[in-house]
Structure formats: structure tokens, C-alpha cells
Design a protein around this motif. Structure first.
Motif, PDB file in Angstrom:
ATOM      1  N   UNK A 118       0.869  -1.172   0.000  1.00  0.00           N
ATOM      2  CA  UNK A 118       0.000   0.000   0.000  1.00  0.00           C
ATOM      3  C   UNK A 118       0.904   1.220   0.000  1.00  0.00           C
ATOM      4  N   UNK A 119       0.920   1.974  -1.102  1.00  0.00           N
ATOM      5  CA  UNK A 119       1.963   2.994  -1.283  1.00  0.00           C
ATOM      6  C   UNK A 119       1.377   4.391  -1.491  1.00  0.00           C
ATOM      7  N   UNK A 120       2.295   5.369  -1.658  1.00  0.00           N
ATOM      8  CA  UNK A 120       1.944   6.754  -2.007  1.00  0.00           C
ATOM      9  C   UNK A 120       0.980   7.377  -0.988  1.00  0.00           C
ATOM     10  N   UNK A 121       1.255   7.195   0.315  1.00  0.00           N
ATOM     11  CA  UNK A 121       0.488   7.820   1.401  1.00  0.00           C
ATOM     12  C   UNK A 121      -0.941   7.301   1.516  1.00  0.00           C
ATOM     13  N   UNK A 122      -1.273   6.203   0.821  1.00  0.00           N
ATOM     14  CA  UNK A 122      -2.671   5.787   0.724  1.00  0.00           C
ATOM     15  C   UNK A 122      -3.205   5.177   2.008  1.00  0.00           C
ATOM     16  N   UNK A 123      -2.343   4.795   2.950  1.00  0.00           N
ATOM     17  CA  UNK A 123      -2.835   4.347   4.249  1.00  0.00           C
ATOM     18  C   UNK A 123      -3.684   5.438   4.890  1.00  0.00           C
ATOM     19  N   UNK A 124      -3.382   6.703   4.573  1.00  0.00           N
ATOM     20  CA  UNK A 124      -4.154   7.821   5.122  1.00  0.00           C
ATOM     21  C   UNK A 124      -5.550   7.917   4.564  1.00  0.00           C
ATOM     22  N   UNK A 125      -5.793   7.306   3.383  1.00  0.00           N
ATOM     23  CA  UNK A 125      -7.140   7.312   2.825  1.00  0.00           C
ATOM     24  C   UNK A 125      -8.108   6.479   3.665  1.00  0.00           C
ATOM     25  N   UNK A 126      -7.574   5.570   4.463  1.00  0.00           N
ATOM     26  CA  UNK A 126      -8.382   4.926   5.498  1.00  0.00           C
ATOM     27  C   UNK A 126      -8.451   5.946   6.630  1.00  0.00           C
ATOM     28  N   UNK A 127      -9.446   6.834   6.558  1.00  0.00           N
ATOM     29  CA  UNK A 127      -9.427   8.080   7.342  1.00  0.00           C
ATOM     30  C   UNK A 127      -9.984   7.912   8.749  1.00  0.00           C
ATOM     31  N   UNK A 128      -9.577   6.853   9.419  1.00  0.00           N
ATOM     32  CA  UNK A 128      -9.945   6.625  10.807  1.00  0.00           C
ATOM     33  C   UNK A 128      -9.060   5.537  11.365  1.00  0.00           C
TER      34      UNK A 128
END
Length: 254
Positions: A118-128
């Protein structure tokens, strides 16, 4: 958890690969896919099997597949996956449409992957926090014992934001203005993009994220039965230090 919102519709998907970020450069993709390929096939007996959470337009998946890795994907955005499908080789990659924190990549594929990434800061898209914990659990669900989960993300910019720790300008040109907005209480942030369009006006696109620290990610990993194996500042294995602005972390399933 509430149902996730798709912030990557047709308008974003159509221009996503035009991004000037270094991550889209051919040389960088060779570096990143090489790093991932080594983890997918550590014994070099086969290409291995990898699963990309948020596969999108195939920016990383296609170069990785070209190295002989069997790549699967999960993505919420039909528009982004349509861009993948339109590329050479894109139709050959199995993709499950859904939320990467919960969706399964095909019937009977649990425990069958050598690598989840899971790349390019996309862990933050799980916004909780709950969604991020579920993302680690879902990665572990797909991995074989000894398989690895890789996350590439930034160190929260709240440290270098203005004195009130709320705003940080990360881009300021005639064509694009980028401002990150932070809430240190909830660890929520919004990435605001103002892009100049043909008539000279600007189109705004704001996407919510939850910023997260490396130590918190390590705890999420432990809850999922993963242990930290290595952490680097970047894909070239630059050592991770207190001055690093990003990290590439690798957790192994026990």
C-alpha cells in the motif's frame, strides 16, 4: 466503520497519471518495483504473488507484473480501474472492487500472497484509526506465513506546519496550489488542491486523510500478527532517521 467515499472519480482518474511527482518517473518505478519484487519472490524460484491495496491505474502494478510477479489488486474506484484496464497488460490483472480494509482478493485467496503493499500515502485514505487497524488485519489475512506487508507514507507534516500546527503549503505555482490542513486532536487532515483549468480559474479538490506515526503503525501491525522487519526513508534503502520526511516500512507475518 462507515462506508468509504470514492474521491477518485472519472475527472481525477483521467489525469492521475499526468502527475509530475517523482513517483511517476520510469526510473523511480524501476526502483520501486524492484524493491517489491525482491519481497514477492525471496527465494527467486518464482515471481511470487503480490496484492496491491488501492491498485488504481496500475502505476506500480504493471511494472511489478513485468518483472514476473503475479499481481492482484483491490480498489474502490471503478474509474481508476478503468484506466488500468485500458493499458497494455492491465486487463490481465485480477481486481476486486471494494474497500481495501475489508475486501477479499478472490475466493480462496486468503493466505496465498507473498506480498501485500500500500503505497503513495494511501494508508491515510483509510481516514480513521479503526479503518487503518482493519487494513493491517486484512493484509495479514491475505499473507502466507513469512509474507510481507509494505506501506510507503509520509511523516506527518503537522511537525513543520505553521505555528498553530494547522496549515502547510506543499505546492505553490501558477498551475497548482496545494495546502494540507491538520487537526492534531483527531489526527485528521485534508489535502486541498487548487488546479488551474483552461478558462484561467481554479478547480478545488479536497481529500480527507488520517495521518499516522510510524510507532502507531507498528502497533497496528502487532495487533494483526505482523512484526517490523525493516524501515527505510525511501525505496533506495536510504536509512530512516529523525530527519526523514517519509518511510517505507516492511512488516512480516509471523
Amino acid at each position: 466503520m462507515s462506508d468509504p467515499h470514492d474521491f477518485f472519480g472519472e475527472q481525477i482518474a483521467a489525469s492521475y497519471d499526468d502527475d509530475a511527482d517523482a513517483r511517476f518517473a520510469v526510473a523511480h518505478l524501476a526502483l520501486e518495483s524492484g524493491f517489491l519484487a525482491e519481497l514477492a519472490a525471496p527465494d527467486e524460484q518464482s515471481g511470487g504473488r503480490a496484492l496491491e491495496f488501492a491498485i488504481g491505474t496500475g502505476r506500480v502494478a504493471l511494472p511489478l507484473a513485468a518483472r514476473g510477479v503475479e499481481v492482484w489488486g483491490i480498489d474502490l474506484s471503478e474509474a481508476m480501474v478503468a484506466q488500468l484496464r485500458a493499458k497494455p497488460g492491465g486487463a490481465d490483472i485480477p481486481v476486486e472492487l471494494g474497500d481495501f480494509s475489508t475486501a477479499l482478493a478472490g475466493v480462496g485467496m486468503a493466505g496465498e500472497f507473498d506480498l501485500v503493499y500500500l503505497v503513495f500515502n494511501t494508508i491515510g485514505n483509510a481516514a480513521g484509526q479503526e479503518a487503518q487497524v482493519a487494513t493491517f488485519a486484512n493484509a495479514a489475512r491475505h499473507l502466507r506465513v513469512g509474507g510481507c506487508f509494505v506501506v510507503e507514507t509520509h511523516i506527518p507534516g503537522v511537525l513543520t506546519a505553521q505555528h498553530d500546527h494547522r496549515w502547510q503549503v506543499f505546492s505553490h505555482t501558477d498551475e497548482h496550489h496545494g495546502i494540507d490542513e491538520y487537526d492534531p486532536v483527531t489526527q485528521l487532515m485534508w489535502s486541498h488542491h487548487y488546479t488551474r483549468i483552461e478558462d484561467g480559474t481554479y478547480r478545488r479538490n479536497s481529500v480527507p486523510f488520517r495521518y499516522v506515526w510510524p510507532a502507531e503503525l507498528d502497533l497496528m501491525a502487532r495487533l494483526a500478527g505482523l512484526r517490523l522487519r525493516e524501515r527505510w526513508e525511501w525505496w533506495d534503502r536510504t536509512p530512516f532517521t529523525a530527519a526523514s520526511e517519509s518511510h517505507v516500512s516492511v512488516w512480516e507475518k509471523e
